[in-house]
Scaffold this active site. Structure first.
Site, PDB file in Angstrom:
ATOM      1  N   GLU A 125      -1.388  25.633  46.856  1.00  0.00           N
ATOM      2  CA  GLU A 125      -1.525  24.362  47.364  1.00  0.00           C
ATOM      3  C   GLU A 125      -0.953  23.384  47.542  1.00  0.00           C
ATOM      4  OE1 GLU A 125      -4.772  24.051  49.592  1.00  0.00           O
ATOM      5  OE2 GLU A 125      -5.418  25.593  49.123  1.00  0.00           O
ATOM      6  N   GLU A 161     -10.299  26.158  44.962  1.00  0.00           N
ATOM      7  CA  GLU A 161     -11.019  24.921  44.913  1.00  0.00           C
ATOM      8  C   GLU A 161     -12.413  24.921  44.608  1.00  0.00           C
ATOM      9  OE1 GLU A 161     -10.018  22.146  47.877  1.00  0.00           O
ATOM     10  OE2 GLU A 161      -7.999  22.105  47.240  1.00  0.00           O
TER      11      GLU A 161
HETATM   12  C1  BG6 Z   1      -7.542  22.340  50.011  1.00  0.00           C
HETATM   13  C2  BG6 Z   1      -7.791  23.745  51.166  1.00  0.00           C
HETATM   14  O1  BG6 Z   1      -8.192  21.798  50.026  1.00  0.00           O
HETATM   15  O2  BG6 Z   1      -6.998  21.233  50.796  1.00  0.00           O
HETATM   16  C3  BG6 Z   1      -7.412  23.711  52.256  1.00  0.00           C
HETATM   17  O3  BG6 Z   1      -8.124  24.397  49.842  1.00  0.00           O
HETATM   18  C4  BG6 Z   1      -7.205  22.740  52.706  1.00  0.00           C
HETATM   19  O4  BG6 Z   1      -8.476  24.631  52.646  1.00  0.00           O
HETATM   20  C5  BG6 Z   1      -6.451  21.874  52.413  1.00  0.00           C
HETATM   21  O5  BG6 Z   1      -6.462  22.837  54.344  1.00  0.00           O
HETATM   22  C6  BG6 Z   1      -5.824  20.541  52.892  1.00  0.00           C
HETATM   23  O6  BG6 Z   1      -7.302  19.569  53.423  1.00  0.00           O
HETATM   24  P1  BG6 Z   1      -6.603  19.679  54.838  1.00  0.00           P
HETATM   25  O7  BG6 Z   1      -8.180  18.450  54.393  1.00  0.00           O
HETATM   26  O8  BG6 Z   1      -6.239  18.348  55.050  1.00  0.00           O
HETATM   27  O9  BG6 Z   1      -6.992  20.342  55.397  1.00  0.00           O
END
Ligand code: BG6
Length: 463
Positions: A361, A174
């Site tokens: 993701e 990101e």
């Molecule tokens: C992304 C990141 O922003 O979202 C991850 O690459 C992160 O590292 C994921 O865990 C979800 O965000 P969060 O804050 O719910 O863990």
């Protein structure tokens, strides 16, 4: 319309070292920026060389010791791919050493070997929300151009070491996040000026280009991509000013992709820099390095957002300043759920770049309940993922080249923004509480069996 995904589609999950491994300072690991934000990437920054404190991340889900069991569970679901990251501080504890830490290198050898046993391809992020803290205190983070050299050295060492084991790489997780969280992204103070932040980002973009070049030289049969937070913005209304606001909002993050895919700064950024009195130092060599463009584009997608020309409507979100979309429902954490948005985003990125795309993701953070009989009935997660995968399949039918899908957190882990354990993403439940208690025992959720059937049927079971 085809109901199945392509045969060579990579199916799996994504995790990050600092959210799963634990083993804080074990086997020579150095202190990272993630170690110094024990309450998550938006929490207080604590110099742990000076203050004795504990963090839930110090043990996390103990993946460092339990990875064989976890990988066997991923294999049981049918994963062909697992996205992991290498903790830079395991390889170079301070970041500026010449010689790597052999114990750190050996750990990832074992990890990749374990994946190979189960025919799981590693997709490896070089830097996922962490860097050696020493580089922050002694050099000023990515604000200092010397950090490009340290990162390049680290990248070269891991490419050489794992060249026979890893064929898919990502540079920075990101990368556009630095605009919202400069400490985590580029190791800068949170009150840094735009000038400082964009100069640090420039250094990181140059480092990314250099890593691409090295990867191609050292592992000619590997593919290396960038990684964007796919923060797609819609206009809040059809009012032309809102449409333009959304266009500009999207430029805010597409800028990173534009540089990494095209190899130079897009023209709209020249105007932005001028208007904000930002003058970047870009050397001839930097311009050359940026020309090493990525093989594919990867991104995270959790939600869409709306943009408006009316500043009074903006509210502070978890990660980004968001204007709620009146047509969407939100998760327990306020993240608005928009499956169609992923189809829109895939089409948008493919039309812009004509490069293969990789969804690295996507998932739903939710509170899960472990029943007394050991089951977890997470139908809400199944629904979320089903609906997104249906839209991904639509995008593939639209002609978008999609390499694969790695859902975020296939096993419960420590959430990034607030270091919460209660915000669970996994198909596998981990018995861990926010106060650090719990057996760390793994349980299969209902979604575990569901994802397994999705992979086995190549998506035919999706509704
Ligand atoms: C992304 C990141 O922003 O979202 C991850 O690459 C992160 O590292 C994921 O865990 C979800 O965000 P969060 O804050 O719910 O863990």
């Amino acid at each position: 319309m085809s109901t199945t995904f392509p045969n060579d589609f990579l199916w799996g999950g994504a995790i990050a070292a600092n959210q799963v491994e634990g083993a804080y300072r074990q086997d020579g690991k150095g202190l990272s920026t993630s170690d110094c934000t024990p309450n998550g990437l938006f929490g207080e920054i604590i110099n742990r060389n000076q203050h004795q404190i504990n963090s839930i991340k110090d043990t996390a889900i103990d993946f460092y010791h339990r990875y064989p069991e976890d990988i066997a569970l991923f294999a049981e679901m049918g994963f062909s791919c697992l996205r992991v990251s290498i903790a830079w501080t395991r390889i170079f504890p301070n970041g500026d050493e010449q010689q790597p830490n052999e114990q750190g290198l050996a750990f990832y050898d074992k990890l990749f070997d374990e994946m190979a046993k189960h025919n799981i391809q590693p997709l490896v992020t070089l830097s996922h929300y962490e860097m050696p803290y020493h580089l922050v205190t002694q050099y000023g983070g990515w604000g200092n151009r010397q950090v490009i050299e340290f990162f390049t050295h680290y990248a070269k060492v891991v490419f050489e070491r794992y060249k026979d084991k890893v064929k898919y790489w990502l540079t920075f997780n990101e990368i556009n996040m630095s605009l919202h969280e400069p400490f985590t992204g580029v190791g800068l103070d949170r009150n840094s000026s735009k000038q400082q932040i964009y100069q640090a980002i420039h250094h990181q973009l140059v480092a990314s280009g250099r890593a691409v070049k090295l990867c191609h030289q050292i592992i000619p049969d590997a593919k290396i991509g960038n990684m964007l937070l796919g923060a797609v913005a819609y206009p809040l209304t059809p009012k032309p000013e809102d449409v333009w606001a959304a266009h500009q909002e999207n430029h805010g993050w597409l800028f990173f992709g534009d540089v990494q895919v095209r190899g130079y700064y897009p023209t709209y950024m020249h105007r932005y820099f001028k208007q904000n009195s930002i003058e970047l130092t870009i050397t001839e060599q930097d311009a050359q390095d940026l020309k090493n463009t990525v093989d594919f584009v990867s991104f995270s997608y959790y939600m869409s957002c709306c943009a408006t020309a009316d500043p009074s409507l903006k509210t502070k979100g978890n990660i980004l300043d968001m204007v709620p979309n009146p047509y969407l429902k939100a998760s327990e954490w306020g993240w608005q759920i928009d499956p169609v948005g992923i189809r829109y985003l895939l089409n948008m990125l493919y039309e812009r770049y004509q490069k293969p795309l990789f969804i690295v993701e996507n998932g739903l953070g939710a509170k899960d309940k472990l029943e007394t009989d050991g089951t977890i009935n997470d139908d809400y997660r199944i629904n979320y993922m089903n609906d997104h995968l249906v839209q991904i399949r639509e995008a593939i039918e639209d002609g978008v080249e999609v390499m694969g899908y790695t859902s975020w957190g296939p096993i419960d882990l420590i959430s990034a923004s607030k270091a919460e354990v209660t915000k669970r993403y996994g198909f596998i439940y981990v018995d861990l509480n926010q106060d650090g208690t719990g057996s760390l025992k793994r349980y299969k959720k209902r979604s575990f069996y569901w994802y397994k059937s999705v992979i086995a049927s190549k998506g035919a079971v999706l509704k």
